[in-house]
Motif scaffolding. Structure first.
Motif, PDB file in Angstrom:
ATOM      1  N   ILE A  99     -34.499  69.776  64.148  1.00  0.00           N
ATOM      2  CA  ILE A  99     -33.317  68.801  63.998  1.00  0.00           C
ATOM      3  C   ILE A  99     -32.501  69.010  65.467  1.00  0.00           C
ATOM      4  O   ILE A  99     -31.992  67.896  65.879  1.00  0.00           O
ATOM      5  N   LEU A 100     -32.264  70.156  65.901  1.00  0.00           N
ATOM      6  CA  LEU A 100     -31.511  70.414  66.852  1.00  0.00           C
ATOM      7  C   LEU A 100     -32.163  69.743  68.390  1.00  0.00           C
ATOM      8  O   LEU A 100     -31.321  68.909  69.042  1.00  0.00           O
ATOM      9  N   VAL A 101     -33.364  69.738  68.408  1.00  0.00           N
ATOM     10  CA  VAL A 101     -34.103  69.232  69.638  1.00  0.00           C
ATOM     11  C   VAL A 101     -33.913  67.782  69.555  1.00  0.00           C
ATOM     12  O   VAL A 101     -33.680  67.011  70.533  1.00  0.00           O
ATOM     13  N   ASP A 102     -33.843  67.130  68.206  1.00  0.00           N
ATOM     14  CA  ASP A 102     -33.897  65.628  68.154  1.00  0.00           C
ATOM     15  C   ASP A 102     -32.323  65.399  68.459  1.00  0.00           C
ATOM     16  O   ASP A 102     -32.015  64.206  69.291  1.00  0.00           O
ATOM     17  N   ALA A 103     -31.390  65.954  67.974  1.00  0.00           N
ATOM     18  CA  ALA A 103     -29.867  65.732  68.287  1.00  0.00           C
ATOM     19  C   ALA A 103     -29.576  65.888  69.677  1.00  0.00           C
ATOM     20  O   ALA A 103     -28.965  65.002  70.228  1.00  0.00           O
ATOM     21  N   ARG A 114     -29.623  77.586  70.561  1.00  0.00           N
ATOM     22  CA  ARG A 114     -28.656  78.214  70.005  1.00  0.00           C
ATOM     23  C   ARG A 114     -27.195  77.786  70.712  1.00  0.00           C
ATOM     24  O   ARG A 114     -26.192  77.249  70.105  1.00  0.00           O
ATOM     25  N   LYS A 115     -27.631  77.766  71.825  1.00  0.00           N
ATOM     26  CA  LYS A 115     -26.493  77.254  72.961  1.00  0.00           C
ATOM     27  C   LYS A 115     -26.248  75.829  72.541  1.00  0.00           C
ATOM     28  O   LYS A 115     -25.121  75.393  72.807  1.00  0.00           O
ATOM     29  N   ILE A 116     -27.381  75.021  72.491  1.00  0.00           N
ATOM     30  CA  ILE A 116     -27.071  73.601  72.177  1.00  0.00           C
ATOM     31  C   ILE A 116     -26.237  73.390  70.940  1.00  0.00           C
ATOM     32  O   ILE A 116     -25.381  72.411  70.745  1.00  0.00           O
ATOM     33  N   ALA A 117     -26.639  74.268  69.955  1.00  0.00           N
ATOM     34  CA  ALA A 117     -25.863  73.930  68.539  1.00  0.00           C
ATOM     35  C   ALA A 117     -24.387  74.442  68.769  1.00  0.00           C
ATOM     36  O   ALA A 117     -23.409  73.587  68.266  1.00  0.00           O
ATOM     37  N   GLN A 118     -24.064  75.343  69.768  1.00  0.00           N
ATOM     38  CA  GLN A 118     -22.695  75.909  69.976  1.00  0.00           C
ATOM     39  C   GLN A 118     -22.041  74.580  70.612  1.00  0.00           C
ATOM     40  O   GLN A 118     -20.761  74.282  70.544  1.00  0.00           O
ATOM     41  N   ARG A 119     -22.689  73.763  71.779  1.00  0.00           N
ATOM     42  CA  ARG A 119     -22.088  72.670  72.371  1.00  0.00           C
ATOM     43  C   ARG A 119     -21.826  71.644  71.384  1.00  0.00           C
ATOM     44  O   ARG A 119     -20.805  70.773  71.561  1.00  0.00           O
ATOM     45  N   LEU A 120     -22.721  71.286  70.512  1.00  0.00           N
ATOM     46  CA  LEU A 120     -22.669  70.376  69.574  1.00  0.00           C
ATOM     47  C   LEU A 120     -21.635  70.408  68.666  1.00  0.00           C
ATOM     48  O   LEU A 120     -20.683  69.522  68.249  1.00  0.00           O
ATOM     49  N   GLY A 121     -21.350  71.742  68.198  1.00  0.00           N
ATOM     50  CA  GLY A 121     -20.144  71.894  67.285  1.00  0.00           C
ATOM     51  C   GLY A 121     -20.109  70.929  66.021  1.00  0.00           C
ATOM     52  O   GLY A 121     -21.146  70.891  65.177  1.00  0.00           O
ATOM     53  N   SER A 122     -18.915  70.292  65.950  1.00  0.00           N
ATOM     54  CA  SER A 122     -18.860  69.540  65.021  1.00  0.00           C
ATOM     55  C   SER A 122     -19.513  68.188  64.756  1.00  0.00           C
ATOM     56  O   SER A 122     -19.771  67.444  63.993  1.00  0.00           O
TER      57      SER A 122
END
Length: 456
Positions: free
Chosen positions: A283-287, A304-312
């Motif tokens: 799901i993160l890769v797609d986002a 994990r870094k991408i998840a932190q950048r996406l945040g809200s």
């Protein structure tokens, strides 16, 4: 698609046909079935004998599947039973062909040593111009013979031998003896080496078809339904209720009432935490790809870094699975994920029953960001979506599948979906047993609480 082909993720395990003898046999069978011939001298065939190269040559990928409802097949070698089935119009076709090949393995091995075997998956419907005609397909009969008619001749010879033995003056009947000798020159000694390839009949109960945009037909359940990938209204009048993939509440309620699914966190023998993390990675890769973010090496640390950048801006599917993962690992409350939540169908897998693979296929279409399950259970949709992805996402998915799935396909399937259903769950013909009634609170109200009924 070149990347998938190179990694064996597309057209993998096809059988190469390059010897002049086998090419000649194939051409004879092709002309016998379709009236056409190929000029190819080196090509590959699938489980049914379909060749992508010949399909391109003829400009017809359905040259062995006229009207998409009575699949023909050409068997050159019993090694084809390990090959995939390409351009499948019905989800049951591969299973039927494999069962036919395996049930007649010794006979087919002997017959293909002499000639090509050709046959057809026959039903009483010759075209499916309307969705209602799908419900006229009830049983599939598989009949086959060599191009030279060895099975037909052997059957006739066996009948003549029986007549010769029964008639007191059979040894004086010169015409009878001459016919027996003529047939025996083509079949061999059928008294010592019997040649038989009886027709086999299989029930076409619950199935998926690519016709009409993709339709799942579940008619052999306590609560039958047809589920369409396009609008349910486009199916017209059917003998069962119709829904489409947008009606998530209706589908969730139907799955629970028929006891078709179970939460992956309660599935026996499954490492739920590992599976949830992998779904979250997809799901993160797609986002990230949608926002044109750099995936780096796409390691878990990078993601994990991408998840932190996406945040809200993290997708709701990711947040729902993250809440469930926290509960699995003992650090969070039990999440309330309703059927309206985008993560709902990512949390389920099919129970162990005869239609397990079909239900997992439907779940993959309801949760398409899980590219591993999509590839395993619904390759037609996977290839269609793959063609729309960026090269960055294609590279990640192809590398992941080659690394994590190709090396141990059976192990990956068992880890995700459980052991294969037993033989008692397969019904070549005859009705399937009705599902048992719900017995637990989870069965009654759904895995995450009461399922809200949608509008039919």
């Amino acid at each position: 698609m070149k990347r998938l082909i190179e990694k064996g993720l597309m057209f993998g395990n096809l059988i190469e046909v390059s010897s002049p003898a086998l090419v000649e046999r194939y051409n004879r069978a092709l002309k016998h079935l379709t009236g056409k011939e190929t000029v190819q001298t080196d090509f590959h065939i699938d489980l049914s004998g379909f060749s992508p190269e010949i399909g391109d040559e003829l400009g017809d990928d359905l040259y062995l599947n006229p009207n998409g409802c009575n699949r023909q097949f050409i068997l050159l070698t019993t090694a084809q039973k390990a090959a995939p089935l390409l351009n499948a119009k019905f989800s049951t076709s591969r299973g039927i062909l494999k069962q036919f090949y395996e049930a007649n393995d010794a006979q087919l091995f002997a017959l293909t040593a002499r000639d090509a075997v050709a046959g057809e998956l026959q039903n009483s419907v010759y075209e499916v111009s309307t969705p209602a005609k799908l419900f006229d397909i009830r049983r599939i009969t598989v009949e086959a013979d060599t191009i030279g008619g060895h099975v037909k001749d052997a059957t006739a010879l066996a009948a003549l031998i029986d007549r010769f033995r029964r008639e007191p003056d059979g040894w004086r009947d010169e015409e009878l003896i001459a016919r027996m000798i003529a047939l025996a020159t083509r079949t061999g000694d059928v008294t010592r080496v019997p040649v038989a390839l009886p027709a086999m009949t299989f029930e076409q109960g619950n199935f998926w078809t690519s016709h009409f945009g993709g339709v799942y037909v579940f008619r052999d359940l306590h609560r039958p339904v047809a589920i369409s990938a396009v609008s349910a209204e486009s199916l017209g009048v059917l003998p069962v209720p119709a829904s489409d993939l947008r009606q998530r509440n209706v589908i969730a309620d139907w799955m629970e009432r028929n006891r078709l699914v179970e939460p992956i966190v309660q599935a026996r023998g499954m490492d739920a935490a590992a599976v949830l993390r992998q779904k979250m990675d997809f799901i993160l890769v797609d986002a990230a790809d949608a926002l044109n973010l750099d995936l780096g090496q796409a390691t878990r640390a990078d993601l994990r870094k991408i998840a932190q950048r996406l945040g809200s801006a993290l997708p709701p599917e990711f947040l729902g699975l993250a809440a469930l993962l926290r509960w699995v690992e003992g650090g969070g409350d039990w999440p309330r994920i309703s059927s309206e939540h985008p993560a709902y169908f990512y949390t389920l897998r099919a129970r162990a029953h005869a239609d397990r693979d079909l239900v997992n296929m439907l779940l993959a279409e309801l949760a398409p960001l899980d590219v591993r399950q999509l590839f395993i259970t619904h390759k037609e949709l996977f290839y269609a979506l793959y063609a729309t992805w960026s090269d960055r996402k294609r590279s990640y998915v192809a590398d992941f599948l080659a690394r994590e799935y190709q090396v141990d396909k059976a192990g990956a399937r068992a880890a995700l979906f459980g052991p294969e259903p037993g033989m008692e769950d397969s019904h070549p013909a005859g009705p399937r047993p009705a599902p048992q009634p719900a017995r637990s609170l989870v069965d009654l109200v759904g895995p995450w609480g009461a399922v809200r009924k949608g509008r039919q």
